[in-house]
Design a protein around this motif. Structure first.
Motif, PDB file in Angstrom:
ATOM      1  N   UNK A 248       3.945  15.107  -9.118  1.00 51.26           N
ATOM      2  CA  UNK A 248       4.212  15.792  -7.849  1.00 51.26           C
ATOM      3  C   UNK A 248       3.818  14.923  -6.660  1.00 51.26           C
ATOM      4  N   UNK A 249       2.629  14.323  -6.718  1.00 50.76           N
ATOM      5  CA  UNK A 249       2.175  13.467  -5.616  1.00 50.76           C
ATOM      6  C   UNK A 249       3.062  12.234  -5.499  1.00 50.76           C
ATOM      7  N   UNK A 250       3.460  11.668  -6.640  1.00 48.06           N
ATOM      8  CA  UNK A 250       4.295  10.467  -6.639  1.00 48.06           C
ATOM      9  C   UNK A 250       5.637  10.701  -5.973  1.00 48.06           C
ATOM     10  N   UNK A 251       6.267  11.832  -6.279  1.00 47.44           N
ATOM     11  CA  UNK A 251       7.622  12.100  -5.788  1.00 47.44           C
ATOM     12  C   UNK A 251       7.610  12.789  -4.422  1.00 47.44           C
ATOM     13  N   UNK A 252       6.707  13.737  -4.240  1.00 49.97           N
ATOM     14  CA  UNK A 252       6.719  14.556  -3.022  1.00 49.97           C
ATOM     15  C   UNK A 252       5.881  13.969  -1.884  1.00 49.97           C
ATOM     16  N   UNK A 253       4.829  13.220  -2.213  1.00 53.62           N
ATOM     17  CA  UNK A 253       3.951  12.652  -1.187  1.00 53.62           C
ATOM     18  C   UNK A 253       3.640  11.185  -1.500  1.00 53.62           C
ATOM     19  N   UNK A 254       4.669  10.359  -1.563  1.00 49.18           N
ATOM     20  CA  UNK A 254       4.453   8.954  -1.976  1.00 49.18           C
ATOM     21  C   UNK A 254       3.555   8.173  -1.023  1.00 49.18           C
ATOM     22  N   UNK A 255       3.602   8.477   0.267  1.00 50.58           N
ATOM     23  CA  UNK A 255       2.788   7.740   1.238  1.00 50.58           C
ATOM     24  C   UNK A 255       1.300   8.046   1.099  1.00 50.58           C
ATOM     25  N   UNK A 256       0.967   9.205   0.524  1.00 49.78           N
ATOM     26  CA  UNK A 256      -0.431   9.599   0.365  1.00 49.78           C
ATOM     27  C   UNK A 256      -0.940   9.388  -1.064  1.00 49.78           C
ATOM     28  N   UNK A 257      -0.118   8.727  -1.893  1.00 51.34           N
ATOM     29  CA  UNK A 257      -0.464   8.613  -3.308  1.00 51.34           C
ATOM     30  C   UNK A 257      -1.778   7.866  -3.523  1.00 51.34           C
ATOM     31  N   UNK A 258      -1.940   6.725  -2.840  1.00 49.23           N
ATOM     32  CA  UNK A 258      -3.140   5.908  -3.057  1.00 49.23           C
ATOM     33  C   UNK A 258      -4.416   6.622  -2.637  1.00 49.23           C
ATOM     34  N   UNK A 259      -4.306   7.550  -1.682  1.00 46.54           N
ATOM     35  CA  UNK A 259      -5.477   8.309  -1.234  1.00 46.54           C
ATOM     36  C   UNK A 259      -5.704   9.516  -2.132  1.00 46.54           C
ATOM     37  N   UNK A 260      -4.617  10.257  -2.391  1.00 45.78           N
ATOM     38  CA  UNK A 260      -4.723  11.484  -3.180  1.00 45.78           C
ATOM     39  C   UNK A 260      -5.076  11.206  -4.636  1.00 45.78           C
ATOM     40  N   UNK A 261      -4.494  10.143  -5.196  1.00 47.41           N
ATOM     41  CA  UNK A 261      -4.728   9.805  -6.601  1.00 47.41           C
ATOM     42  C   UNK A 261      -5.458   8.465  -6.700  1.00 47.41           C
ATOM     43  N   UNK A 262      -6.571   8.357  -6.021  1.00 47.38           N
ATOM     44  CA  UNK A 262      -7.381   7.143  -6.104  1.00 47.38           C
ATOM     45  C   UNK A 262      -8.019   7.047  -7.491  1.00 47.38           C
ATOM     46  N   UNK A 263      -8.566   5.879  -7.794  1.00 45.05           N
ATOM     47  CA  UNK A 263      -9.198   5.686  -9.103  1.00 45.05           C
ATOM     48  C   UNK A 263     -10.355   6.649  -9.305  1.00 45.05           C
ATOM     49  N   UNK A 264     -11.095   6.901  -8.230  1.00 51.82           N
ATOM     50  CA  UNK A 264     -12.236   7.816  -8.327  1.00 51.82           C
ATOM     51  C   UNK A 264     -11.770   9.243  -8.615  1.00 51.82           C
ATOM     52  N   UNK A 265     -10.746   9.679  -7.895  1.00 52.45           N
ATOM     53  CA  UNK A 265     -10.204  11.025  -8.116  1.00 52.45           C
ATOM     54  C   UNK A 265      -9.657  11.148  -9.533  1.00 52.45           C
ATOM     55  N   UNK A 266      -8.981  10.107  -9.993  1.00 47.48           N
ATOM     56  CA  UNK A 266      -8.400  10.117 -11.334  1.00 47.48           C
ATOM     57  C   UNK A 266      -9.487  10.236 -12.401  1.00 47.48           C
ATOM     58  N   UNK A 267     -10.580   9.499 -12.211  1.00 49.28           N
ATOM     59  CA  UNK A 267     -11.700   9.572 -13.172  1.00 49.28           C
ATOM     60  C   UNK A 267     -12.315  10.966 -13.207  1.00 49.28           C
ATOM     61  N   UNK A 268     -12.465  11.572 -12.027  1.00 51.32           N
ATOM     62  CA  UNK A 268     -13.008  12.929 -11.958  1.00 51.32           C
ATOM     63  C   UNK A 268     -12.062  13.934 -12.625  1.00 51.32           C
ATOM     64  N   UNK A 269     -10.761  13.725 -12.479  1.00 52.67           N
ATOM     65  CA  UNK A 269      -9.791  14.614 -13.119  1.00 52.67           C
ATOM     66  C   UNK A 269      -9.906  14.543 -14.637  1.00 52.67           C
ATOM     67  N   UNK A 270      -9.991  13.322 -15.169  1.00 56.99           N
ATOM     68  CA  UNK A 270     -10.103  13.155 -16.622  1.00 56.99           C
ATOM     69  C   UNK A 270     -11.416  13.742 -17.127  1.00 56.99           C
ATOM     70  N   UNK A 271     -12.504  13.517 -16.360  1.00 63.04           N
ATOM     71  CA  UNK A 271     -13.801  14.089 -16.749  1.00 63.04           C
ATOM     72  C   UNK A 271     -13.737  15.609 -16.745  1.00 63.04           C
ATOM     73  N   UNK A 272     -13.063  16.183 -15.746  1.00 62.94           N
ATOM     74  CA  UNK A 272     -12.908  17.635 -15.693  1.00 62.94           C
ATOM     75  C   UNK A 272     -12.084  18.168 -16.846  1.00 62.94           C
TER      76      UNK A 272
END
Length: 318
Positions: A123-147
């Motif tokens: 969804x972020x990739x297609x709908x909000x491509x300009x905000x992808x690097x902020x919304x899906x940062x490495x830190x956020x991604x790690x927290x998502x997997x941990x959750x």
């Protein structure tokens, strides 16, 4: 608490899949081939994501996490099932049953939420491509997997602890091919009301909630795709999304059929068939659907094997 404190049954007999003995060898070879394909596909995706700098982005971190979950999920179920094909009497001790049940639940619940996380990433990739690097940062991604894995650990621990209060007296034949909740609860000689409430509650949390999240994500994704002017671009995007939706539909559809209806509605034989999809088939299909059909992964594969050919030629010329 020991087994003797809460159960007079020390071991159970798994009926397995085939009712006729002549089907055991063909099914053994069939499921062994599926398991080997699952191992190769998921290990290849994990290795490729780790070695290829081209894939060092959050999306493929989620993909490799899904591959790891599928690999473990299949390994928890399939080897024991393969052994049962060649055994005359498929006996499993209560402690081993509960152990397999716990890891099966951890990985099954985690995969539900992992698929939802991947849908959000799309969804972020297609709908909000300009905000992808902020919304899906490495830190956020790690927290998502941990959750995701935290949800699996909490859910599995809750189900397992509730199972310890259930009493088993005489019946010990389980009409299933692996250690699941409902088949064991059906053998109980004590009240299972609390267990059934917990199962339904956690099924709503771990099945319905991720399903709604995925559904909402794809509504926005399809809306964005419809705004693409290029017919070729729309067709390509819809083709990719349809593959993802197919895998999600098979996984969650079989889970809903298995867990969100009363035992009086469907027989255990029907549930065994639905269980095959999300325990055996889906882990095999996910590397193809989410990874190998992706253009970035194909480019990474060509580069990887291209380097191998160059190294091999240098080795032979020496």
């Amino acid at each position: 608490m020991t087994e003797g404190d809460h159960s007079t049954v020390m071991e159970f007999i798994l009926v397995g899949i085939p009712e006729k003995s002549q089907l055991k060898i063909p099914l053994f070879l069939f499921f062994q081939a599926i398991y080997m394909f699952t191992l190769v596909g998921n290990l290849s995706m994990i290795t490729l994501s780790g070695l290829s700098s081209h894939l060092h982005i959050p999306m493929y971190y989620l993909v490799s996490s899904l591959s790891f979950s599928d690999l473990c999920h299949s390994t928890v179920i399939t080897p024991k099932m393969l052994v049962n094909f060649v055994m005359e009497k498929n006996v499993i001790f209560y402690s081993k049953y509960v152990t397999q049940l716990y890891f099966f639940l951890v990985l099954g619940i985690s995969e539900c939420h992992m698929l939802a996380a991947m849908a959000y990433d799309s969804y972020v990739t297609i709908c909000k491509p300009l905000l992808y690097n902020v919304t899906m940062s490495s830190r956020v991604c790690c927290w998502m997997v941990a959750g995701v894995y935290s949800m699996g650990l909490v859910g599995a621990a809750t189900h397992t602890l509730c199972m310890l209060r259930v009493l088993f007296c005489k019946a010990n034949v389980i009409n299933h091919f692996f250690c699941d909740l409902y088949p064991l609860l059906e053998l109980s000689c004590s009240s299972t009301f609390i267990n059934e409430v917990v199962v339904l509650s956690f099924s709503a949390l771990n099945i319905l909630l991720p399903t709604l999240s995925i559904f909402a994500s794809y509504i926005f994704i399809i809306g964005s795709i419809l705004h693409i002017r290029s017919t070729t671009g729309r067709s390509k995007a819809f083709s990719t999304c349809s593959s993802h939706i197919l895998a999600v539909s098979v996984f969650f559809g079989s889970l809903v059929f298995m867990h969100l209806q009363p035992s009086s509605v469907s027989s255990m034989d029907q549930r065994k068939v639905s269980s095959l999809f999300y325990t055996i088939i889906v882990p095999m299909l996910n590397p193809l659907i989410y990874s190998l059909r992706n253009k970035d992964v194909n480019v990474a594969l060509k580069k990887f094997f291209g380097k191998k050919k160059v190294l091999m030629k240098k080795f032979l010329l020496q």
